[in-house]
Write a protein that holds these residues in place. Structure first.
Motif, short mmCIF file in Angstrom:
data_model
loop_
_atom_site.label_atom_id
_atom_site.label_comp_id
_atom_site.label_asym_id
_atom_site.label_seq_id
_atom_site.Cartn_x
_atom_site.Cartn_y
_atom_site.Cartn_z
N ILE A 46 0.90 -1.80 -0.17
CA ILE A 46 0.08 0.02 -0.33
C ILE A 46 0.90 1.42 -0.22
O ILE A 46 0.44 2.44 -0.65
N VAL A 47 1.59 1.25 1.09
CA VAL A 47 2.73 2.64 0.62
C VAL A 47 3.08 2.95 -0.78
O VAL A 47 2.91 3.69 -1.43
N GLN A 69 -0.10 -5.62 1.78
CA GLN A 69 0.16 -5.20 2.84
C GLN A 69 0.83 -3.82 2.79
O GLN A 69 0.40 -3.27 1.40
N ASP A 70 0.66 -3.52 4.38
CA ASP A 70 1.35 -2.11 4.63
C ASP A 70 3.11 -0.99 4.47
O ASP A 70 3.12 -0.26 4.70
N PRO A 74 3.07 -8.66 7.73
CA PRO A 74 2.56 -9.29 6.46
C PRO A 74 0.74 -8.81 6.11
O PRO A 74 0.51 -8.20 6.57
N GLY A 75 0.44 -9.81 5.17
CA GLY A 75 -1.17 -9.24 4.64
C GLY A 75 -1.94 -9.29 5.65
O GLY A 75 -1.57 -9.78 6.51
N ASP A 76 -2.87 -8.08 5.41
CA ASP A 76 -3.99 -7.81 6.64
C ASP A 76 -5.39 -7.23 5.88
O ASP A 76 -4.95 -6.22 5.36
N VAL A 79 -5.22 -3.56 6.71
CA VAL A 79 -4.58 -2.79 5.60
C VAL A 79 -5.65 -2.36 4.56
O VAL A 79 -5.44 -1.16 3.96
N THR A 80 -6.24 -3.23 3.33
CA THR A 80 -7.04 -3.25 2.30
C THR A 80 -8.11 -2.52 2.92
O THR A 80 -8.46 -1.50 1.95
N LEU A 81 -9.16 -3.28 3.55
CA LEU A 81 -10.40 -2.46 4.14
C LEU A 81 -9.72 -0.56 4.04
O LEU A 81 -10.70 0.52 3.61
#
Length: 136
Positions: A46-47, A69-70, A74-76, A79-81
């Motif tokens: 995302i960054v 991922q931010d 790890p992916g979460d 973060v997507t929301l």
């Protein structure tokens, strides 16, 4: 990673797409299935995606990993929301596709749709194996 249409071959880009996927091989596979008539930018978290959004012209379409991922861990799904909520304010008219193979339906789908109204949730494996075409 930046992939763009090739104007020397006479291909005019009609859509600008930002693909966010933390697994490099999967990112490359996703970029490889998109038509040549689009400008495509790939980001691994995302960054990177937000930097692309700040530095480049607006994107028409976003393809987002279900648990992104931010840049810190790890992916979460959270973060997507958070990213989808940001997009709903920054680019409410964009097309958004969330790709995941963790779910088929249920509360998670509703969370994505609440974060960005009108987003489409697609099975990542089905997209990668050609069973589902990204409607771009």
């Amino acid at each position: 990673i930046i992939y763009k249409s090739d104007p020397e071959r006479g291909v005019e880009a009609v859509t600008r797409i930002l693909v966010i996927e933390s697994h490099r091989r999967t990112l490359e596979d996703l970029l490889g299935i998109l038509p040549e008539t689009v400008d495509v930018v790939g980001a691994e978290d995302i960054v990177d995606a937000e930097e692309c959004m700040d530095e480049m012209e607006p994107f028409d379409t976003f393809v987002v990993q279900g648990a992104a991922q931010d840049g810190k861990g790890p992916g979460d799904i959270r973060v997507t929301l958070s990213f989808l909520r940001h997009l709903s304010v920054a680019q409410p008219s964009a097309k958004v596709f969330v790709l995941s193979n963790v779910f088929d339906h249920g509360p998670t789908v509703e969370q994505y749709k609440t974060a960005f109204a009108g987003c489409e949730i697609l099975n990542k494996n089905a997209v990668l194996n050609g069973a589902t075409v990204l409607p771009i």
